[in-house]
Design a protein around this motif. Structure first.
Motif, PDB file in Angstrom:
ATOM      1  N   VAL A  35       0.857  -1.189   0.000  1.00  0.00           N
ATOM      2  CA  VAL A  35       0.000   0.000   0.000  1.00  0.00           C
ATOM      3  C   VAL A  35       0.892   1.239   0.000  1.00  0.00           C
ATOM      4  O   VAL A  35       1.840   1.328   0.783  1.00  0.00           O
ATOM      5  N   TYR A  36       0.569   2.187  -0.877  1.00  0.00           N
ATOM      6  CA  TYR A  36       1.348   3.419  -1.021  1.00  0.00           C
ATOM      7  C   TYR A  36       0.429   4.629  -0.907  1.00  0.00           C
ATOM      8  O   TYR A  36      -0.744   4.564  -1.264  1.00  0.00           O
ATOM      9  N   ALA A  37       1.001   5.729  -0.422  1.00  0.00           N
ATOM     10  CA  ALA A  37       0.370   7.046  -0.490  1.00  0.00           C
ATOM     11  C   ALA A  37       1.249   7.860  -1.417  1.00  0.00           C
ATOM     12  O   ALA A  37       2.354   8.263  -1.038  1.00  0.00           O
ATOM     13  N   GLY A  38       0.806   8.037  -2.642  1.00  0.00           N
ATOM     14  CA  GLY A  38       1.676   8.617  -3.652  1.00  0.00           C
ATOM     15  C   GLY A  38       2.814   7.645  -3.921  1.00  0.00           C
ATOM     16  O   GLY A  38       2.587   6.481  -4.230  1.00  0.00           O
ATOM     17  N   ASP A  39       4.045   8.122  -3.731  1.00  0.00           N
ATOM     18  CA  ASP A  39       5.222   7.268  -3.924  1.00  0.00           C
ATOM     19  C   ASP A  39       5.741   6.673  -2.619  1.00  0.00           C
ATOM     20  O   ASP A  39       6.694   5.906  -2.623  1.00  0.00           O
ATOM     21  N   GLU A  40       5.133   7.041  -1.497  1.00  0.00           N
ATOM     22  CA  GLU A  40       5.628   6.596  -0.197  1.00  0.00           C
ATOM     23  C   GLU A  40       4.971   5.285   0.250  1.00  0.00           C
ATOM     24  O   GLU A  40       3.746   5.166   0.301  1.00  0.00           O
ATOM     25  N   PHE A  41       5.811   4.313   0.574  1.00  0.00           N
ATOM     26  CA  PHE A  41       5.337   3.016   1.048  1.00  0.00           C
ATOM     27  C   PHE A  41       4.724   3.175   2.433  1.00  0.00           C
ATOM     28  O   PHE A  41       5.311   3.764   3.325  1.00  0.00           O
ATOM     29  N   LEU A  42       3.500   2.633   2.624  1.00  0.00           N
ATOM     30  CA  LEU A  42       2.824   2.716   3.918  1.00  0.00           C
ATOM     31  C   LEU A  42       2.796   1.386   4.658  1.00  0.00           C
ATOM     32  O   LEU A  42       2.968   1.341   5.869  1.00  0.00           O
ATOM     33  N   GLY A  43       2.526   0.306   3.950  1.00  0.00           N
ATOM     34  CA  GLY A  43       2.400  -0.976   4.618  1.00  0.00           C
ATOM     35  C   GLY A  43       2.010  -2.079   3.659  1.00  0.00           C
ATOM     36  O   GLY A  43       2.068  -1.926   2.450  1.00  0.00           O
ATOM     37  N   VAL A  44       1.568  -3.196   4.245  1.00  0.00           N
ATOM     38  CA  VAL A  44       1.240  -4.388   3.468  1.00  0.00           C
ATOM     39  C   VAL A  44      -0.151  -4.888   3.856  1.00  0.00           C
ATOM     40  O   VAL A  44      -0.514  -4.884   5.039  1.00  0.00           O
ATOM     41  N   VAL A  45      -0.921  -5.301   2.878  1.00  0.00           N
ATOM     42  CA  VAL A  45      -2.220  -5.933   3.094  1.00  0.00           C
ATOM     43  C   VAL A  45      -2.038  -7.428   2.882  1.00  0.00           C
ATOM     44  O   VAL A  45      -1.546  -7.857   1.835  1.00  0.00           O
ATOM     45  N   TYR A  46      -2.411  -8.218   3.892  1.00  0.00           N
ATOM     46  CA  TYR A  46      -2.302  -9.674   3.834  1.00  0.00           C
ATOM     47  C   TYR A  46      -3.676 -10.307   3.702  1.00  0.00           C
ATOM     48  O   TYR A  46      -4.645  -9.811   4.257  1.00  0.00           O
ATOM     49  N   VAL A  47      -3.731 -11.430   3.002  1.00  0.00           N
ATOM     50  CA  VAL A  47      -4.961 -12.212   2.897  1.00  0.00           C
ATOM     51  C   VAL A  47      -5.018 -13.165   4.083  1.00  0.00           C
ATOM     52  O   VAL A  47      -4.048 -13.831   4.409  1.00  0.00           O
ATOM     53  N   ASP A  48      -6.181 -13.204   4.731  1.00  0.00           N
ATOM     54  CA  ASP A  48      -6.411 -14.144   5.826  1.00  0.00           C
ATOM     55  C   ASP A  48      -7.563 -15.048   5.413  1.00  0.00           C
ATOM     56  O   ASP A  48      -8.717 -14.648   5.454  1.00  0.00           O
ATOM     57  N   ASP A  49      -7.233 -16.250   4.982  1.00  0.00           N
ATOM     58  CA  ASP A  49      -8.276 -17.172   4.526  1.00  0.00           C
ATOM     59  C   ASP A  49      -8.287 -18.471   5.324  1.00  0.00           C
ATOM     60  O   ASP A  49      -8.689 -19.516   4.833  1.00  0.00           O
ATOM     61  N   GLU A  50      -7.858 -18.397   6.579  1.00  0.00           N
ATOM     62  CA  GLU A  50      -7.847 -19.589   7.428  1.00  0.00           C
ATOM     63  C   GLU A  50      -9.259 -20.003   7.840  1.00  0.00           C
ATOM     64  O   GLU A  50      -9.538 -21.178   7.987  1.00  0.00           O
ATOM     65  N   ASP A  51     -10.130 -19.050   8.052  1.00  0.00           N
ATOM     66  CA  ASP A  51     -11.517 -19.352   8.403  1.00  0.00           C
ATOM     67  C   ASP A  51     -12.326 -19.538   7.117  1.00  0.00           C
ATOM     68  O   ASP A  51     -11.799 -19.490   6.028  1.00  0.00           O
ATOM     69  N   ASP A  52     -13.606 -19.739   7.265  1.00  0.00           N
ATOM     70  CA  ASP A  52     -14.473 -19.863   6.102  1.00  0.00           C
ATOM     71  C   ASP A  52     -14.583 -18.551   5.333  1.00  0.00           C
ATOM     72  O   ASP A  52     -14.767 -18.547   4.124  1.00  0.00           O
ATOM     73  N   ASP A  53     -14.472 -17.430   6.059  1.00  0.00           N
ATOM     74  CA  ASP A  53     -14.558 -16.114   5.433  1.00  0.00           C
ATOM     75  C   ASP A  53     -13.168 -15.623   5.047  1.00  0.00           C
ATOM     76  O   ASP A  53     -12.211 -15.766   5.794  1.00  0.00           O
ATOM     77  N   ARG A  54     -13.073 -15.020   3.875  1.00  0.00           N
ATOM     78  CA  ARG A  54     -11.809 -14.438   3.424  1.00  0.00           C
ATOM     79  C   ARG A  54     -11.775 -12.989   3.918  1.00  0.00           C
ATOM     80  O   ARG A  54     -12.708 -12.227   3.690  1.00  0.00           O
ATOM     81  N   SER A  55     -10.696 -12.613   4.588  1.00  0.00           N
ATOM     82  CA  SER A  55     -10.566 -11.248   5.085  1.00  0.00           C
ATOM     83  C   SER A  55      -9.158 -10.743   4.785  1.00  0.00           C
ATOM     84  O   SER A  55      -8.292 -11.488   4.339  1.00  0.00           O
ATOM     85  N   TYR A  56      -8.936  -9.463   5.057  1.00  0.00           N
ATOM     86  CA  TYR A  56      -7.659  -8.822   4.759  1.00  0.00           C
ATOM     87  C   TYR A  56      -7.165  -8.094   6.003  1.00  0.00           C
ATOM     88  O   TYR A  56      -7.954  -7.496   6.730  1.00  0.00           O
ATOM     89  N   ASN A  57      -5.860  -8.143   6.227  1.00  0.00           N
ATOM     90  CA  ASN A  57      -5.234  -7.446   7.347  1.00  0.00           C
ATOM     91  C   ASN A  57      -4.220  -6.451   6.800  1.00  0.00           C
ATOM     92  O   ASN A  57      -3.355  -6.825   5.993  1.00  0.00           O
ATOM     93  N   PHE A  58      -4.333  -5.206   7.250  1.00  0.00           N
ATOM     94  CA  PHE A  58      -3.398  -4.157   6.844  1.00  0.00           C
ATOM     95  C   PHE A  58      -2.394  -3.950   7.964  1.00  0.00           C
ATOM     96  O   PHE A  58      -2.768  -3.714   9.108  1.00  0.00           O
ATOM     97  N   SER A  59      -1.115  -4.039   7.648  1.00  0.00           N
ATOM     98  CA  SER A  59      -0.055  -3.867   8.632  1.00  0.00           C
ATOM     99  C   SER A  59       0.824  -2.681   8.238  1.00  0.00           C
ATOM    100  O   SER A  59       1.349  -2.630   7.124  1.00  0.00           O
ATOM    101  N   MET A  60       0.956  -1.733   9.183  1.00  0.00           N
ATOM    102  CA  MET A  60       1.754  -0.534   8.926  1.00  0.00           C
ATOM    103  C   MET A  60       2.630  -0.253  10.134  1.00  0.00           C
ATOM    104  O   MET A  60       2.124  -0.138  11.260  1.00  0.00           O
TER     105      MET A  60
END
Length: 67
Positions: A35-60
């Protein structure tokens, strides 16, 4: 992470946080995107699909020099 997921996350970050934000595929990883804001790196979005529902985690990390 599939291209259609990245496109949806990109639209979400632009709509909810800031239009300058973008989500880009990572070169050697397929379970996350960067994930970027303009050219600056902010963090990473991870896929969490261990449960029945697929979700996303943002880490900054916030460095003390940025505060």
């Amino acid at each position: 992470m599939k291209a259609d997921e990245i496109k949806k996350l990109d639209a979400y970050f632009k709509r909810v946080f800031n239009p300058s934000m973008s989500v880009k595929a990572r070169p050697r990883k397929d379970d996350s995107a960067e994930v970027y804001a303009g050219d600056e790196f902010l963090g990473v979005v991870y896929v969490d699909d261990e449960d029945d529902d697929r979700s996303y985690n943002f880490s900054m990390a916030i460095l003390d020099v940025d505060l």
